[in-house]
Structures are given as C-alpha cells and as structure tokens.
Design a protein around this motif. Structure first.
Motif, PDB file in Angstrom:
ATOM      1  N   GLU A 161     -41.347 -24.282 -22.721  1.00  0.00           N
ATOM      2  CA  GLU A 161     -40.382 -23.697 -21.803  1.00  0.00           C
ATOM      3  C   GLU A 161     -40.548 -22.184 -21.829  1.00  0.00           C
ATOM      4  OE1 GLU A 161     -36.123 -23.216 -23.492  1.00  0.00           O
ATOM      5  OE2 GLU A 161     -36.876 -25.097 -24.342  1.00  0.00           O
ATOM      6  N   VAL A 162     -40.210 -21.568 -20.723  1.00  0.00           N
ATOM      7  CA  VAL A 162     -40.303 -20.122 -20.621  1.00  0.00           C
ATOM      8  C   VAL A 162     -38.962 -19.540 -21.037  1.00  0.00           C
ATOM      9  CG1 VAL A 162     -40.640 -18.164 -19.055  1.00  0.00           C
ATOM     10  CG2 VAL A 162     -41.981 -20.266 -18.758  1.00  0.00           C
ATOM     11  N   ARG A 163     -39.002 -18.606 -21.983  1.00  0.00           N
ATOM     12  CA  ARG A 163     -37.786 -17.930 -22.437  1.00  0.00           C
ATOM     13  C   ARG A 163     -37.999 -16.429 -22.370  1.00  0.00           C
ATOM     14  NH1 ARG A 163     -35.940 -20.960 -27.959  1.00  0.00           N
ATOM     15  NH2 ARG A 163     -35.780 -23.050 -27.088  1.00  0.00           N
ATOM     16  N   GLN A 164     -37.030 -15.723 -21.836  1.00  0.00           N
ATOM     17  CA  GLN A 164     -37.114 -14.272 -21.835  1.00  0.00           C
ATOM     18  C   GLN A 164     -36.539 -13.787 -23.155  1.00  0.00           C
ATOM     19  OE1 GLN A 164     -35.942 -12.309 -18.318  1.00  0.00           O
ATOM     20  NE2 GLN A 164     -35.963 -10.294 -19.250  1.00  0.00           N
ATOM     21  N   ILE A 165     -37.377 -13.089 -23.909  1.00  0.00           N
ATOM     22  CA  ILE A 165     -36.964 -12.624 -25.227  1.00  0.00           C
ATOM     23  C   ILE A 165     -36.367 -11.226 -25.146  1.00  0.00           C
ATOM     24  CG2 ILE A 165     -37.806 -12.071 -27.546  1.00  0.00           C
ATOM     25  CD1 ILE A 165     -39.938 -14.268 -27.085  1.00  0.00           C
ATOM     26  N   LEU A 166     -36.948 -10.377 -24.337  1.00  0.00           N
ATOM     27  CA  LEU A 166     -36.465  -9.014 -24.170  1.00  0.00           C
ATOM     28  C   LEU A 166     -36.332  -8.687 -22.695  1.00  0.00           C
ATOM     29  CD1 LEU A 166     -38.818  -7.122 -26.664  1.00  0.00           C
ATOM     30  CD2 LEU A 166     -36.425  -7.685 -27.036  1.00  0.00           C
ATOM     31  N   GLU A 167     -35.400  -7.819 -22.388  1.00  0.00           N
ATOM     32  CA  GLU A 167     -35.321  -7.265 -21.051  1.00  0.00           C
ATOM     33  C   GLU A 167     -36.356  -6.154 -20.967  1.00  0.00           C
ATOM     34  OE1 GLU A 167     -33.403  -8.335 -18.556  1.00  0.00           O
ATOM     35  OE2 GLU A 167     -32.519  -9.877 -19.819  1.00  0.00           O
ATOM     36  N   SER A 168     -36.780  -5.810 -19.772  1.00  0.00           N
ATOM     37  CA  SER A 168     -37.829  -4.794 -19.614  1.00  0.00           C
ATOM     38  C   SER A 168     -37.392  -3.419 -20.117  1.00  0.00           C
ATOM     39  CB  SER A 168     -38.266  -4.703 -18.152  1.00  0.00           C
ATOM     40  OG  SER A 168     -37.155  -4.328 -17.351  1.00  0.00           O
ATOM     41  N   THR A 169     -36.082  -3.202 -20.239  1.00  0.00           N
ATOM     42  CA  THR A 169     -35.591  -1.898 -20.707  1.00  0.00           C
ATOM     43  C   THR A 169     -35.339  -1.866 -22.216  1.00  0.00           C
ATOM     44  OG1 THR A 169     -33.321  -2.594 -20.208  1.00  0.00           O
ATOM     45  CG2 THR A 169     -34.519  -1.371 -18.481  1.00  0.00           C
ATOM     46  N   GLN A 170     -35.472  -2.988 -22.895  1.00  0.00           N
ATOM     47  CA  GLN A 170     -35.218  -3.048 -24.329  1.00  0.00           C
ATOM     48  C   GLN A 170     -36.443  -2.626 -25.132  1.00  0.00           C
ATOM     49  OE1 GLN A 170     -33.757  -7.249 -24.206  1.00  0.00           O
ATOM     50  NE2 GLN A 170     -32.354  -6.478 -25.781  1.00  0.00           N
ATOM     51  N   THR A 171     -36.184  -2.010 -26.300  1.00  0.00           N
ATOM     52  CA  THR A 171     -37.245  -1.661 -27.232  1.00  0.00           C
ATOM     53  C   THR A 171     -37.209  -2.648 -28.377  1.00  0.00           C
ATOM     54  OG1 THR A 171     -37.064   0.651 -26.650  1.00  0.00           O
ATOM     55  CG2 THR A 171     -38.132   0.148 -28.744  1.00  0.00           C
ATOM     56  N   TYR A 172     -38.353  -3.192 -28.723  1.00  0.00           N
ATOM     57  CA  TYR A 172     -38.433  -4.143 -29.820  1.00  0.00           C
ATOM     58  C   TYR A 172     -38.407  -3.415 -31.156  1.00  0.00           C
ATOM     59  CZ  TYR A 172     -40.296  -7.701 -32.936  1.00  0.00           C
ATOM     60  OH  TYR A 172     -40.489  -8.557 -33.980  1.00  0.00           O
ATOM     61  N   SER A 173     -39.250  -2.431 -31.299  1.00  0.00           N
ATOM     62  CA  SER A 173     -39.260  -1.626 -32.521  1.00  0.00           C
ATOM     63  C   SER A 173     -39.957  -0.308 -32.247  1.00  0.00           C
ATOM     64  CB  SER A 173     -39.970  -2.369 -33.666  1.00  0.00           C
ATOM     65  OG  SER A 173     -41.337  -2.508 -33.372  1.00  0.00           O
ATOM     66  N   ARG A 174     -39.782   0.646 -33.175  1.00  0.00           N
ATOM     67  CA  ARG A 174     -40.423   1.952 -33.057  1.00  0.00           C
ATOM     68  C   ARG A 174     -41.321   2.149 -34.261  1.00  0.00           C
ATOM     69  NH1 ARG A 174     -38.039   5.869 -29.616  1.00  0.00           N
ATOM     70  NH2 ARG A 174     -36.328   4.967 -28.438  1.00  0.00           N
TER      71      ARG A 174
END
Length: 191
Positions: A170-183
């Motif tokens: 299944e396709v799941r959106q993990i992050l929105e395009s404006t979110q940062t995962y890590s720096r």
C-alpha cells in the motif's frame, strides 16, 4: 528494418546502437542481435534489464501512446485499404481474445519465445500506485491440433503478480513535502 537503416545506415549498425544504449542504461545481461526482436540464439535479456529498458522507453510520449493503445487505424495507401491493427495485449482489450482483460493494466507489449512460451511487459495502476510487470517465457496451453493457444500463461502470471501487489503493498505518505526528516551538518555548509 527500414527505420534502423535510415537511422544508423544499416541494421547491424543499429543493433550496435541498441546494445550501446542498453549498456548505458545499466543493463548487464542483455544482448541484441537483430532489429526486429525475433528469436535468435545469440539474443538474450533478463526481466530486470527489460524493466530498465521499458522504464526508459516510457519517458517517450510517442512510445507510451503506442504501448497503451488497444488499436491503431492504418490509413489507406496506394497498395492497401485502411486497416485496423489490434493489440496482442489481451489484458487491455478483449476485441480478439476474451477472458484476460484486467482494469488495472494500462498498457503492454507481448512477445513469444516459442509457440508455447509467452512473455508480457505491462504497466498497471492500483489506486495511486503504478507498477511495471515483466513476465518472461510463461507456459501457454495449445489446442489439441496445436494451431491455437487455449490459455496464455503470460496473462495469467501477470494477473497473479498484480493480485499479489494489490493484496500486499500500500502507498503511505510518510512526510509532507514541507516537513524535514532530520538535519545533518555538512562540511562547508550550514546543514
């Protein structure tokens, strides 16, 4: 053959271009020996390589249009009347053969290694997920008189693969395009 000779000067030169392009795409186990795709003991490929080649070809709008067409009307010429050419991908159209259509399949190309070994490369869409399936040399069942195919294994195996994909992934959106995962610190930069 005519296109190959026009582009490269000869069929052999075009085959060289085909092999060069396959290598440039990262195909490690493919060798073309003719321009028409007909069987030749020297010619070979893998499902992986055919998927790579098809992905590249699908970037071309004209190829995609042909790959997904159920039929094409060839205009009349001075030598023949108008003709309709139908797809041999019976998963997208039941005009010629019934029983294999699948609404998930959006396009495809068939091939026959032998009278009973059939292949299919196809695209499919299940929900928002897109798939590329490559089935090679699936067993088909011939009629008793050995004149026609009674059951196309390539279509049956493709349907099984699509069923598996539909029931397993299944396709799941993990992050929105404006979110940062890590720096992370970057040498010579901020992050």
């Amino acid at each position: 053959a005519v296109l190959a000779e026009h582009i490269a000067g000869s069929q052999a030169a075009f085959v060289d271009l085909m092999n060069e392009k396959a290598r440039s795409l990262g195909c490690r186990d493919t060798f073309f020996s003719n321009v028409n795709g007909l069987n030749d003991d020297m010619q070979y490929s893998t499902a992986r390589d055919l998927a790579i080649i098809t992905e590249e070809a699908l970037q071309n709008a004209a190829f995609t249009q042909m790959f997904c067409a159920d039929q094409y009307t060839m205009p009349a010429t001075n030598l023949s009347d108008e003709r309709i050419i139908y797809t041999t991908n019976y998963m997208t159209s039941d005009i010629k053969v019934k029983g294999y259509t699948d609404d998930r399949v959006t396009g495809g190309k068939t091939a026959a290694a032998t009278q009973t070994k059939r292949s299919l490369i196809c695209t499919a869409q299940i929900g928002t997920a897109r798939y590329l399936s490559v089935v090679m040399s699936a067993d088909s069942v011939m009629s008793e008189d050995k004149i026609s195919v009674v059951s196309f294994g390539s279509f049956l195996e493709t349907a099984k693969l699509l069923d598996y994909a539909e029931n397993t992934y299944e396709v799941r959106q993990i992050l929105e395009s404006t979110q940062t995962y890590s720096r992370h610190p970057v040498q010579g930069g901020e992050n």
